[in-house]
Design a protein around this motif. Structure first.
Motif, PDB file in Angstrom:
ATOM      1  N   UNK A  43      41.928  36.011  45.735  1.00 50.42           N
ATOM      2  CA  UNK A  43      41.280  37.218  45.715  1.00 50.42           C
ATOM      3  C   UNK A  43      41.461  37.650  44.816  1.00 50.42           C
ATOM      4  N   UNK A  44      40.013  38.514  44.709  1.00 55.16           N
ATOM      5  CA  UNK A  44      39.301  39.725  43.330  1.00 55.16           C
ATOM      6  C   UNK A  44      39.443  40.435  44.019  1.00 55.16           C
ATOM      7  N   UNK A  45      40.190  41.477  43.247  1.00 59.98           N
ATOM      8  CA  UNK A  45      40.718  42.804  43.370  1.00 59.98           C
ATOM      9  C   UNK A  45      39.560  43.552  42.543  1.00 59.98           C
ATOM     10  N   UNK A  46      38.965  44.160  43.006  1.00 59.19           N
ATOM     11  CA  UNK A  46      37.538  45.198  41.963  1.00 59.19           C
ATOM     12  C   UNK A  46      35.541  44.445  42.637  1.00 59.19           C
ATOM     13  N   UNK A  47      34.976  44.977  42.342  1.00 58.60           N
ATOM     14  CA  UNK A  47      34.034  44.395  42.510  1.00 58.60           C
ATOM     15  C   UNK A  47      33.232  44.766  41.348  1.00 58.60           C
ATOM     16  N   UNK A  48      33.671  45.379  40.444  1.00 61.86           N
ATOM     17  CA  UNK A  48      32.285  45.879  39.177  1.00 61.86           C
ATOM     18  C   UNK A  48      32.235  44.457  38.754  1.00 61.86           C
ATOM     19  N   UNK A  49      31.485  43.524  37.434  1.00 64.14           N
ATOM     20  CA  UNK A  49      30.645  43.389  37.026  1.00 64.14           C
ATOM     21  C   UNK A  49      31.617  42.004  37.045  1.00 64.14           C
ATOM     22  N   UNK A  50      33.197  41.999  36.555  1.00 64.38           N
ATOM     23  CA  UNK A  50      34.212  41.049  35.774  1.00 64.38           C
ATOM     24  C   UNK A  50      34.865  40.448  37.788  1.00 64.38           C
ATOM     25  N   UNK A  51      34.610  41.228  38.394  1.00 63.78           N
ATOM     26  CA  UNK A  51      35.567  40.409  39.829  1.00 63.78           C
ATOM     27  C   UNK A  51      34.314  39.924  40.407  1.00 63.78           C
ATOM     28  N   UNK A  52      32.700  40.202  40.244  1.00 61.56           N
ATOM     29  CA  UNK A  52      32.059  39.919  40.769  1.00 61.56           C
ATOM     30  C   UNK A  52      31.645  38.353  40.599  1.00 61.56           C
ATOM     31  N   UNK A  53      31.384  38.696  39.801  1.00 63.14           N
ATOM     32  CA  UNK A  53      31.203  37.530  38.104  1.00 63.14           C
ATOM     33  C   UNK A  53      31.973  36.044  38.538  1.00 63.14           C
ATOM     34  N   UNK A  54      33.202  37.151  38.451  1.00 65.12           N
ATOM     35  CA  UNK A  54      34.480  35.857  38.985  1.00 65.12           C
ATOM     36  C   UNK A  54      35.217  35.830  40.286  1.00 65.12           C
ATOM     37  N   UNK A  55      33.948  35.552  40.953  1.00 63.74           N
ATOM     38  CA  UNK A  55      34.385  35.453  42.449  1.00 63.74           C
ATOM     39  C   UNK A  55      32.999  34.337  42.873  1.00 63.74           C
ATOM     40  N   UNK A  56      31.851  34.791  42.034  1.00 64.34           N
ATOM     41  CA  UNK A  56      30.685  34.010  41.977  1.00 64.34           C
ATOM     42  C   UNK A  56      30.909  32.654  41.222  1.00 64.34           C
ATOM     43  N   UNK A  57      32.056  32.566  39.965  1.00 60.97           N
ATOM     44  CA  UNK A  57      31.948  30.955  40.029  1.00 60.97           C
ATOM     45  C   UNK A  57      32.883  30.348  40.921  1.00 60.97           C
ATOM     46  N   UNK A  58      34.401  31.220  40.405  1.00 66.80           N
ATOM     47  CA  UNK A  58      35.435  30.577  41.816  1.00 66.80           C
ATOM     48  C   UNK A  58      34.794  29.821  43.248  1.00 66.80           C
ATOM     49  N   UNK A  59      33.785  30.748  43.977  1.00 69.10           N
ATOM     50  CA  UNK A  59      32.986  30.422  45.027  1.00 69.10           C
ATOM     51  C   UNK A  59      31.868  28.965  45.014  1.00 69.10           C
ATOM     52  N   UNK A 209      24.581  37.770  44.174  1.00 73.79           N
ATOM     53  CA  UNK A 209      24.972  36.067  44.139  1.00 73.79           C
ATOM     54  C   UNK A 209      26.478  35.774  43.948  1.00 73.79           C
ATOM     55  N   UNK A 210      27.572  36.753  44.196  1.00 70.46           N
ATOM     56  CA  UNK A 210      28.742  36.301  44.834  1.00 70.46           C
ATOM     57  C   UNK A 210      28.603  36.030  46.217  1.00 70.46           C
ATOM     58  N   UNK A 211      27.712  36.625  46.664  1.00 75.41           N
ATOM     59  CA  UNK A 211      28.271  36.256  48.188  1.00 75.41           C
ATOM     60  C   UNK A 211      27.284  34.855  48.253  1.00 75.41           C
ATOM     61  N   UNK A 212      26.549  34.660  47.969  1.00 71.54           N
ATOM     62  CA  UNK A 212      25.056  33.651  48.110  1.00 71.54           C
ATOM     63  C   UNK A 212      26.041  32.902  47.601  1.00 71.54           C
ATOM     64  N   UNK A 213      26.986  32.844  46.522  1.00 70.56           N
ATOM     65  CA  UNK A 213      27.890  31.778  45.879  1.00 70.56           C
ATOM     66  C   UNK A 213      29.391  31.471  47.382  1.00 70.56           C
ATOM     67  N   UNK A 214      29.276  32.122  48.205  1.00 71.68           N
ATOM     68  CA  UNK A 214      30.207  31.842  48.997  1.00 71.68           C
ATOM     69  C   UNK A 214      31.342  32.401  49.759  1.00 71.68           C
ATOM     70  N   UNK A 215      31.402  33.621  48.523  1.00 73.36           N
ATOM     71  CA  UNK A 215      32.241  34.484  48.203  1.00 73.36           C
ATOM     72  C   UNK A 215      32.263  35.577  49.240  1.00 73.36           C
ATOM     73  N   UNK A 216      33.464  36.641  49.963  1.00 71.53           N
ATOM     74  CA  UNK A 216      33.408  37.187  51.289  1.00 71.53           C
ATOM     75  C   UNK A 216      33.660  38.339  50.111  1.00 71.53           C
TER      76      UNK A 216
END
Ligand SMILES: Cc1cc2nc3c(=O)[nH]c(=O)nc-3n(C[C@H](O)[C@H](O)[C@H](O)COP(=O)(O)OP(=O)(O)OC[C@H]3O[C@@H](n4cnc5c(N)ncnc54)[C@H](O)[C@@H]3O)c2cc1C
Length: 449
Positions: A43-59, A209-216
């Motif tokens: 789980x990533x908490x917070x959808x700013x630049x940091x959280x969204x980039x982390x989610x993109x890479x993880x997914x 980008x994070x969504x396209x990578x598969x993050x929800x």
């Protein structure tokens, strides 16, 4: 206004602040709230630049099942309301200070990382076809007192000789005649690469980008409760919960009071405020000596920054109120307006069309930190990135990636900002008193010749 030092609840699905960026007419993303009990790998908490980039890479890169929980909508925090300066740095230490503190080799390694982050912004914009209205490059660091000019020369020499930069030193006359006629400036250092963009469009682009990578991504889903059961973290939102083995905290300057022991007392949320004028007339632009669309910051302890926007408005920012409840007091807008008029007397009395503020995360040692709790600690599985000190637009693109790599057990560069947790503020309860004292000192310092 939400005050991270006092409020335990960051609110839920509040509209974007009435900023110039939010006023550009793009559709709000409207991510739905989490309304079920579910599980995920991370789980990533917070959808700013940091959280969204982390989610993109993880997914994307690590094929993980990732859920992002955002209290409001992506970019609601700092990421959608900043000034949009894309700089080659983060924290409050420039190359000279990094070299003084860590030695040349480590400073160069830090700078390479910052540069990579800077380049990553453009790469991601290209990859995701993010139209964030990037402006032509040109970043001016202005000396507001002559005593900063020798430091500029030292900086220029060090950066050009040892850090691969091509900074240009501008005397007061050169600056005023051919770049911009700020009446406060005694000279400048010009970085020909850094540029300005629309920060909210960038955040929304990152969320696609994070969504396209598969993050929800869930909006309107503040984490209000956190339990640990049998090695799993269970995060509670108003209408649902997620259970996962690993949690990445990307709440930065918006981290609520007492949110997690790893972060408590380690961040000072400081308000930065911005005003935006009506579009300048041709006559006003030429009276201010503006050529191009410069992005500018000065050398004050209590810094001012400004940039000319694509539609000819002037964005001008600086220190805001200390407490959230004072954010909208007219005296802070007035203070910014006087500083603007002091630099550009031709703009005296100009209409202010937008005003807003946000919380930047200041760290005690002026560096950002990425940290993962040890496996044998009670916080195993939790990591965070925070403390960018008001300069995180470009760094966060890479910090999100590094945070993801750290969570996946990969090695990341051995840099001071990745080696240690954020240092705790001594007498953390009195951080605001310390901030007030710093502001008094800063005012005195900034007037000193
Ligand atoms: C006025 C201003 C001007 C700035 N100008 C610049 C600039 O020009 N250049 C630059 O490099 N930097 C600038 N910055 C700093 C930069 O914006 C930040 O460093 C960067 O955006 C941090 O991104 P982030 O993703 O780490 O945090 P944020 O974008 O702040 O994201 C944190 C998110 O966490 C969410 N959150 C908090 N608590 C919870 C919870 N309990 N549950 C779920 N979600 C939660 C928040 O709603 C928020 O959306 C500026 C900042 C401000 C305020």
């Amino acid at each position: 206004m939400y005050d991270p030092l006092l409020d335990k609840d960051p609110g839920c699905n509040a509209p974007y602040p009435a900023s110039y960026w939010a006023g550009q007419g793009q559709a709000e993303p409207g991510y739905p709230a989490l309304q079920q009990e579910r599980s995920a790998d991370l789980v990533v908490i917070g959808a700013g630049y940091t959280g969204l980039n982390a989610a993109r890479v993880l997914a994307g890169r690590f094929s993980q099942h990732v859920v992002v929980l955002e209290a409001h909508q992506p970019g609601w925090g700092c990421s959608g309301r900043n000034a949009g300066f894309v700089l080659k740095g983060t924290g409050r230490l420039g190359a000279v200070q990094l070299t003084e503190r860590f030695g040349l080799e480590t400073a160069q390694a830090c700078y390479r990382e910052y540069r990579q982050a800077f380049e990553q912004v453009a790469t991601l914009c290209q990859k995701g076809a993010i139209d964030c209205q990037a402006q032509p490059p040109g970043y001016y660091k202005l000396a507001h007192q002559p005593r900063f000019l020798p430091l500029f020369e030292q900086q220029q020499q060090l950066l050009n000789q040892h850090f691969g930069e091509q900074l240009q030193y501008l005397s007061q006359a050169e600056l005023q005649q051919t770049h911009l006629a700020d009446q406060q400036a005694c000279g400048a250092l010009l970085d020909p690469d850094c540029f300005g963009l629309n920060p909210l469009q960038l955040a929304l682009g990152y969320s696609r980008l994070a969504e396209q990578a598969g993050a929800t991504i869930y909006g309107g889903s503040p984490v209000l409760g956190w339990q640990k059961q049998q090695g799993l973290h269970r995060l509670q939102t108003p209408q649902g919960s997620v259970t996962a083995k690993k949690v990445l905290i990307a709440t930065n300057g918006y981290t609520p009071k007492d949110f997690h022991p790893l972060l408590n007392g380690r961040i000072l949320p400081v308000q930065s405020s911005i005003i935006v004028t009506r579009p300048l007339t041709e006559h006003e632009r030429s009276a201010c000596g503006f050529r191009g669309q410069p992005i500018v910051m000065d050398t004050r302890a209590l810094k001012y920054y400004y940039r000319l926007l694509p539609d000819g408005r002037l964005l001008f920012g600086g220190r805001g109120a200390i407490q959230g409840r004072h954010a909208d007091k007219p005296r802070y807008t007035k203070a910014l307006r006087s500083a603007l008029e002091y630099s550009f007397p031709a703009l005296a009395g100009i209409d202010i069309a937008y005003q807003w503020s946000g919380w930047v995360a200041v760290s005690l040692d002026d560096l950002p930190h990425l940290y993962q709790a040890p496996q044998d600690s009670s916080y195993a599985g939790v990591s965070y990135a925070a403390g960018y000190c008001g300069s995180g637009l470009s760094f966060s693109a890479l910090a999100g990636q590094r945070l993801a790599e750290l969570a996946m057990g990969q090695s990341i560069p051995n840099l001071p900002c990745y080696q240690r947790p954020l240092p705790a503020f001594p007498f953390a309860r009195w951080r605001r008193l310390g901030q007030w004292l710093y502001y008094q000192w800063g005012r005195w310092q900034d007037k000193r010749h």
